[in-house]
Structures are given as C-alpha cells and as structure tokens.
Design a protein around this motif. Sequence first.
Motif, short mmCIF file in Angstrom:
data_model
loop_
_atom_site.label_atom_id
_atom_site.label_comp_id
_atom_site.label_asym_id
_atom_site.label_seq_id
_atom_site.Cartn_x
_atom_site.Cartn_y
_atom_site.Cartn_z
N LYS A 124 48.36 51.30 87.32
CA LYS A 124 47.83 50.66 88.53
C LYS A 124 48.90 49.83 89.23
O LYS A 124 48.95 49.77 90.46
CB LYS A 124 46.62 49.80 88.18
N LEU A 125 49.75 49.18 88.45
CA LEU A 125 50.86 48.43 89.03
C LEU A 125 51.85 49.37 89.70
O LEU A 125 52.34 49.10 90.80
CB LEU A 125 51.57 47.61 87.95
N GLU A 174 51.28 52.12 91.14
CA GLU A 174 50.72 52.71 92.35
C GLU A 174 50.70 51.74 93.53
O GLU A 174 50.34 52.11 94.64
CB GLU A 174 49.29 53.21 92.06
N ARG A 175 51.09 50.50 93.30
CA ARG A 175 51.06 49.50 94.37
C ARG A 175 52.24 49.59 95.32
O ARG A 175 52.20 49.08 96.42
CB ARG A 175 51.00 48.10 93.77
N GLY A 176 53.31 50.23 94.90
CA GLY A 176 54.46 50.34 95.78
C GLY A 176 55.76 50.41 95.00
O GLY A 176 55.76 50.50 93.76
N GLY A 212 56.33 47.72 92.23
CA GLY A 212 55.50 47.95 91.06
C GLY A 212 55.98 49.12 90.24
O GLY A 212 56.03 49.06 89.00
N ASN A 270 47.17 59.93 92.35
CA ASN A 270 47.08 58.74 93.19
C ASN A 270 46.44 59.12 94.52
O ASN A 270 46.91 60.01 95.22
CB ASN A 270 48.49 58.17 93.43
N LEU A 294 52.10 56.57 98.24
CA LEU A 294 52.85 55.45 97.69
C LEU A 294 53.90 55.00 98.69
O LEU A 294 54.72 55.79 99.13
CB LEU A 294 53.51 55.85 96.38
#
Length: 228
Positions: free
Chosen positions: A135-136, A138-140, A143, A220, A224
């Motif tokens: 999940k981290l 997938e934040r950018g 991350g 995802n 991203l």
Amino acid sequence: MSPVAMHMSDGLLNAPVSIAFLAVAAVGVGFALVKARADLDDRTAPMAGLVATFIFAVQMINFPILPGASGHLLGGALAAILVGPYVGALCVTIVLVVQALLFADGGLTAIGANVTNMALIGTATGFGVAVALRKLAERGKGGLAAVAFVSAFVNTVVAATGFVVEYAIGGVGGVEIGKVALLMWGLHALIGIGEGLITAVTVTSVAAIRPDLVYLLKGNRKPLEVRS
C-alpha cells in the motif's frame, strides 16, 4: 579465504551439509520453475532476461563498506519486485550458476547453499516484505523507493542469516560461529544499505517508464505517479 562472505566458497561446509542444501536448492528451484510459468509471457520474459543480466553485471561490481571490506548487490528483492518471486528466484539462480561455473565466484560444492541463501531465501524475504508494504509502494515514487529499500535491506540480512545457520550446522572454515555471526550480520547490515539504494533507484527508474512491468504494482487500480 575468509568464510565471512555471502558467496560461499568450496571447503566451508562439510559434504553432508553441502549435499543437503543442494537438495533444498533443487526442490526450491524446481518449485519456482513450475510456478513461474504463470508469470511468464511475451512481455515479461524479456524483462526477466534484462533483470538477470542487470543483476549479473552489478554483482560483478563491489562497493566499499569498511576498510578492507566490500559488498555487492544480491538482487533477490530487486528481482522479486520487478518480475515476481518465482521468476526472480530463477533469475538469481542463473546468475549464481554462471558465476560459479565461469568466474569461480562461489564454489561448486557450495552452489546449493548459495542458491538457497540468495535465490530462494533472499528473494522470498524481499518479496514478502514488499507485499506487506504494498500500500505504501502504491502511493507514489517516494513510497515505492522506501519499500524497495526496506525490502532489499531485510533481504540482505536474512540471506546472511541463512549463511550463518548453514555454517553453524556444517561449517569447516575454522572460525568460531559467534565471530562468523557477528561479522556477517554487521557487514551485511552495511551492505544492505547499498543494496537498498541500488534497488530503490532501479525499481523507481523502471516504474517511471513502464509501471506496468513492475510485478509488485500489478493490480494497482490507479496509475502510479512516479515522474515527479
């Protein structure tokens, strides 16, 4: 030769233990071969070849960590994040076998232990950590870089632990296991920092161009953002 190195050389393990871990490696690689079929297609197969080539090239380059000590990329987490744990394990296995046969980097009698540590334990550990932190990732870009770094660091230390366990079971290098453990964990914690940096830069660079080729990011639902 000092036994404190990730690539085990000939003569560090007794024959029964060497044979036992050769069997472990054979079973693990065989399982990876079966499972990898589902992950390989016309798009991912070339990527797997590139990953194996990159790991082979970077493993040939040592970076200094302390006076008189150097380290190199193991590649388990990098391979797992980019092409998945099963294909990744095969990539690292191929690299290790070629290095042992053509460049004498790692002993032939220790190939089972080396494959077990770096291709199986390392890749599985790196991927497990990456999935736990998906999940981290997938934040950018930040991350994803953090996840790649942590996965590679943990992969390095755990693979070193595999070495320590094998040496404790059947080591014949003449060095006390306590000393081996302290040196392996201490040095590979430092190596893990370099491994993490290389992995983070490589993974984010690939994701910036082709995020669809990063195995960890499959599924995802939103694009991203890694360019900025």
